[in-house]
Design a protein around this motif. Structure first.
Motif, mmCIF file in Angstrom:
data_model
loop_
_atom_site.group_PDB
_atom_site.id
_atom_site.type_symbol
_atom_site.label_atom_id
_atom_site.label_comp_id
_atom_site.label_asym_id
_atom_site.label_seq_id
_atom_site.Cartn_x
_atom_site.Cartn_y
_atom_site.Cartn_z
ATOM 1 N N SER A 233 38.636 -0.355 15.261
ATOM 2 C CA SER A 233 37.499 0.531 15.525
ATOM 3 C C SER A 233 36.358 0.274 14.556
ATOM 4 O O SER A 233 35.181 0.257 14.957
ATOM 5 C CB SER A 233 37.946 1.997 15.444
ATOM 6 N N ASP A 234 36.679 0.083 13.288
ATOM 7 C CA ASP A 234 35.635 -0.208 12.305
ATOM 8 C C ASP A 234 34.927 -1.522 12.641
ATOM 9 O O ASP A 234 33.684 -1.616 12.557
ATOM 10 C CB ASP A 234 36.237 -0.290 10.902
ATOM 11 N N ALA A 235 35.703 -2.531 12.997
ATOM 12 C CA ALA A 235 35.096 -3.827 13.317
ATOM 13 C C ALA A 235 34.248 -3.730 14.581
ATOM 14 O O ALA A 235 33.159 -4.318 14.665
ATOM 15 C CB ALA A 235 36.191 -4.883 13.483
ATOM 16 N N VAL A 236 34.720 -2.994 15.579
ATOM 17 C CA VAL A 236 33.962 -2.842 16.815
ATOM 18 C C VAL A 236 32.659 -2.102 16.554
ATOM 19 O O VAL A 236 31.606 -2.445 17.110
ATOM 20 C CB VAL A 236 34.816 -2.107 17.867
ATOM 21 N N SER A 237 32.696 -1.086 15.692
ATOM 22 C CA SER A 237 31.478 -0.334 15.383
ATOM 23 C C SER A 237 30.419 -1.232 14.758
ATOM 24 O O SER A 237 29.224 -1.087 15.033
ATOM 25 C CB SER A 237 31.810 0.816 14.430
ATOM 26 N N ASP A 238 30.843 -2.171 13.925
ATOM 27 C CA ASP A 238 29.880 -3.056 13.268
ATOM 28 C C ASP A 238 29.225 -4.023 14.265
ATOM 29 O O ASP A 238 28.047 -4.357 14.129
ATOM 30 C CB ASP A 238 30.574 -3.850 12.152
ATOM 31 N N ILE A 239 29.991 -4.486 15.246
ATOM 32 C CA ILE A 239 29.472 -5.505 16.154
ATOM 33 C C ILE A 239 28.875 -4.888 17.420
ATOM 34 O O ILE A 239 28.202 -5.582 18.198
ATOM 35 C CB ILE A 239 30.596 -6.499 16.528
ATOM 36 N N GLN A 240 29.080 -3.588 17.631
ATOM 37 C CA GLN A 240 28.652 -2.945 18.870
ATOM 38 C C GLN A 240 27.158 -3.098 19.158
ATOM 39 O O GLN A 240 26.777 -3.404 20.293
ATOM 40 C CB GLN A 240 29.021 -1.461 18.837
ATOM 41 N N PRO A 241 26.265 -2.906 18.184
ATOM 42 C CA PRO A 241 24.832 -3.071 18.494
ATOM 43 C C PRO A 241 24.479 -4.452 19.008
ATOM 44 O O PRO A 241 23.689 -4.599 19.958
ATOM 45 C CB PRO A 241 24.154 -2.770 17.154
ATOM 46 N N THR A 242 25.044 -5.492 18.396
ATOM 47 C CA THR A 242 24.770 -6.863 18.850
ATOM 48 C C THR A 242 25.307 -7.083 20.248
ATOM 49 O O THR A 242 24.650 -7.714 21.092
ATOM 50 C CB THR A 242 25.399 -7.876 17.881
ATOM 51 N N ALA A 243 26.511 -6.549 20.522
ATOM 52 C CA ALA A 243 27.086 -6.709 21.860
ATOM 53 C C ALA A 243 26.269 -5.964 22.898
ATOM 54 O O ALA A 243 26.061 -6.450 24.028
ATOM 55 C CB ALA A 243 28.538 -6.220 21.855
ATOM 56 N N ARG A 246 23.252 -7.583 24.672
ATOM 57 C CA ARG A 246 23.514 -8.531 25.766
ATOM 58 C C ARG A 246 24.376 -7.922 26.858
ATOM 59 O O ARG A 246 24.861 -8.637 27.741
ATOM 60 C CB ARG A 246 24.202 -9.786 25.203
ATOM 61 N N GLY A 247 24.592 -6.637 26.781
ATOM 62 C CA GLY A 247 25.369 -5.965 27.816
ATOM 63 C C GLY A 247 26.845 -6.289 27.767
ATOM 64 O O GLY A 247 27.553 -6.142 28.771
ATOM 65 N N VAL A 248 27.330 -6.723 26.616
ATOM 66 C CA VAL A 248 28.753 -7.048 26.460
ATOM 67 C C VAL A 248 29.491 -5.798 26.015
ATOM 68 O O VAL A 248 29.127 -5.174 25.015
ATOM 69 C CB VAL A 248 28.948 -8.188 25.443
ATOM 70 N N SER A 249 30.518 -5.423 26.745
ATOM 71 C CA SER A 249 31.325 -4.258 26.380
ATOM 72 C C SER A 249 32.633 -4.714 25.751
ATOM 73 O O SER A 249 33.196 -5.756 26.128
ATOM 74 C CB SER A 249 31.615 -3.399 27.619
ATOM 75 N N ILE A 250 33.120 -3.949 24.781
ATOM 76 C CA ILE A 250 34.357 -4.270 24.077
ATOM 77 C C ILE A 250 35.391 -3.211 24.446
ATOM 78 O O ILE A 250 35.184 -2.018 24.203
ATOM 79 C CB ILE A 250 34.142 -4.314 22.557
ATOM 80 N N VAL A 251 36.493 -3.654 25.037
ATOM 81 C CA VAL A 251 37.532 -2.763 25.536
ATOM 82 C C VAL A 251 38.793 -2.957 24.708
ATOM 83 O O VAL A 251 39.196 -4.094 24.435
ATOM 84 C CB VAL A 251 37.824 -3.037 27.028
ATOM 85 N N GLU A 252 39.406 -1.859 24.312
ATOM 86 C CA GLU A 252 40.646 -1.895 23.534
ATOM 87 C C GLU A 252 41.816 -1.521 24.427
ATOM 88 O O GLU A 252 41.777 -0.506 25.131
ATOM 89 C CB GLU A 252 40.545 -0.936 22.343
ATOM 90 N N ARG A 253 42.845 -2.355 24.407
ATOM 91 C CA ARG A 253 44.031 -2.107 25.227
ATOM 92 C C ARG A 253 45.293 -2.297 24.383
ATOM 93 O O ARG A 253 45.526 -3.385 23.839
ATOM 94 C CB ARG A 253 44.067 -3.056 26.425
ATOM 95 N N ALA A 270 38.352 -10.093 9.069
ATOM 96 C CA ALA A 270 38.850 -11.118 9.979
ATOM 97 C C ALA A 270 38.661 -10.690 11.435
ATOM 98 O O ALA A 270 38.215 -11.485 12.278
ATOM 99 C CB ALA A 270 40.327 -11.392 9.695
ATOM 100 N N ILE A 271 38.985 -9.417 11.741
ATOM 101 C CA ILE A 271 38.800 -8.928 13.114
ATOM 102 C C ILE A 271 37.323 -8.950 13.484
ATOM 103 O O ILE A 271 36.944 -9.320 14.606
ATOM 104 C CB ILE A 271 39.383 -7.513 13.247
ATOM 105 N N GLY A 272 36.466 -8.558 12.542
ATOM 106 C CA GLY A 272 35.033 -8.596 12.804
ATOM 107 C C GLY A 272 34.540 -9.995 13.102
ATOM 108 O O GLY A 272 33.721 -10.199 14.019
ATOM 109 N N ASN A 273 35.011 -10.983 12.358
ATOM 110 C CA ASN A 273 34.596 -12.366 12.623
ATOM 111 C C ASN A 273 35.058 -12.832 14.000
ATOM 112 O O ASN A 273 34.351 -13.570 14.691
ATOM 113 C CB ASN A 273 35.164 -13.289 11.546
ATOM 114 N N LEU A 274 36.268 -12.417 14.400
ATOM 115 C CA LEU A 274 36.746 -12.776 15.732
ATOM 116 C C LEU A 274 35.881 -12.138 16.814
ATOM 117 O O LEU A 274 35.573 -12.767 17.837
ATOM 118 C CB LEU A 274 38.205 -12.337 15.895
ATOM 119 N N LEU A 275 35.483 -10.887 16.587
ATOM 120 C CA LEU A 275 34.616 -10.221 17.560
ATOM 121 C C LEU A 275 33.240 -10.869 17.609
ATOM 122 O O LEU A 275 32.645 -11.014 18.688
ATOM 123 C CB LEU A 275 34.505 -8.737 17.216
ATOM 124 N N VAL A 276 32.706 -11.241 16.452
ATOM 125 C CA VAL A 276 31.413 -11.934 16.423
ATOM 126 C C VAL A 276 31.496 -13.227 17.217
ATOM 127 O O VAL A 276 30.586 -13.556 18.008
ATOM 128 C CB VAL A 276 30.994 -12.212 14.965
#
Length: 386
Positions: A233-243, A246-253, A270-276
């Motif tokens: 969740s922390d990593a997704v919050s950091d990358i969410q504005p950039t995503a 471009r209309g990219v949504s991040i889904v957690e399953r 590490a998770i943040g870099n993978l999301l980037v």
């Protein structure tokens, strides 16, 4: 009949003759210590032959054999000794000498960087030694190729990082000069752009420092029991504005409910870099799926899948190398910035946790998966004296 005293005299005579010849042979070997192997072996053979000859002649003299018989015996053993020594010299020089010369030539070729093929230069021991040299030459060739590859990658990386640092610096210099000369059309916009470029360069420098820490082995993890969902969740919050741009949504399953012992700061990075990486290569208005599952009782698998085309199959093993980027032009996609260090840092952090990372093409896109141990690592017991 041979009496005990006579037998003792014969044994004593043979022992004395053998000891004298052996002493002389040792002196010769020391004097010719820098000689060839063939000459050294010939000296040993000669010592054996001469000790027998001297013992026989001495014993015959003690038996009071006639002068005629003694002369005949001396000629017989003398000629036999000379012929035997000559044969030994020729044989040793041909077999041992040839084998040694082959080994010397092979060693020289290894020094020149050649790869040897197994040969049979002569004796069994020399054949085994040459096989070991051939195997060593193969390993050395592989090591040299790896060193050349790493050196080329290092030179390329420095060229790339210099370019990536010089570009924002040049832009900042131009904008500061415009601000200083009072010709900037929008002063606030220029300041915001300069601040963004400073943040970009700061991130690159932080990545370089992080990578140097990982590669030098000085990273000290502060492990604790963490909830995987919190880190994601922390990593997704950091990358969410950039995503979102471009209309990219991040889904957690399946991310919730997983606990593991890890360094929350490093693993979040590490998770943040993978999301980037996923956002950078995902198509516009697509979806990135973050999922997790336990592969067994001891390992947790965290996967990040995007619907992009991924990298070429031949690049799957290189994409975690320092400075690697998919495009040869070294430009980043969609306005993102970086020095090609993100995935290398991910691999370093994952391996520091005792895990591993791999990439694969899947029917829906491209997936990066991280396998991490769940349990707390066993404390290392220091050995006394170390």
């Amino acid at each position: 009949m041979l009496t005990v005293p006579n037998l003792a005299l014969i044994v004593l005579t043979a022992a004395i003759c053998t000891a004298v010849v052996t002493a002389l042979a040792l002196a010769v070997l020391r004097w010719t210590s820098r000689g060839s192997v063939a000459s050294q072996v010939t000296v040993v053979v000669a010592a054996a032959v001469l000790s027998i000859v001297a013992s026989v002649v001495a014993v015959v003299i003690e038996m009071f054999v006639s002068t005629h018989d003694l002369t005949v015996l001396c000629w017989v053993v003398g000629v036999s000794a000379v012929v035997s020594l000559t044969a030994a010299w020729v044989t040793m020089n041909h077999t041992v000498g040839r084998s040694v010369r082959t080994l010397v030539e092979s060693a020289r070729r290894i020094g020149d960087g050649d790869v040897l093929q197994p040969q049979t230069p002569g004796l069994k021991e020399f054949n085994e030694l040459h096989s070991q040299l051939a195997e060593s030459s193969t390993r050395l060739a592989g090591a040299r190729a790896e060193v050349d590859k790493l050196d080329a990658a290092r030179r390329q990386f420095f060229a790339w990082i210099s370019h990536d640092l010089r570009t924002p610096l040049a832009g900042m210099r131009a904008m500061t000069e415009a601000l200083d000369d009072g010709i900037a059309p929008d002063r606030d916009a220029y300041i915001r752009t300069i601040r963004a470029k400073v943040d970009t360069m700061t991130g690159m420098v932080d990545d370089l420092f992080e990578l140097s820490t990982l590669q030098s082995g000085t990273l000290r993890l502060q492990r604790e029991l963490v909830e995987l969902l919190d880190l994601v969740s922390d990593a997704v919050s950091d990358i969410q504005p950039t995503a979102a741009e471009r209309g990219v949504s991040i889904v957690e399953r399946g991310v919730e409910g997983h606990l593991l012992w890890a360094d929350p700061r490093e693993l979040t990075r590490a998770i943040g870099n993978l999301l980037v990486n996923g956002v950078r290569h995902a198509p516009d208005n697509s979806e990135i799926v973050v999922s997790a599952h336990t592969s067994d009782e001891k390992h947790l698998v965290l996967s990040i899948m995007d619907h992009g085309s991924g990298v070429d199959v031949e690049d799957l093993g290189r994409m975690f190398d320092v400075g690697w980027r998919a495009n040869a032009a070294r430009t980043t996609d969609h306005g993102t910035h970086g020095a090609g260090l993100g995935l290398a840092i991910v691999r370093g952090i994952v391996e520091a946790h005792g895990g591993e990372i791999h990439a694969e093409h899947v029917p829906d896109g491209f997936r990066l998966s991280v396998t991490l141990p769940i349990a707390e690592p066993e404390p290392q017991v220091s050995t006394p004296g170390r």
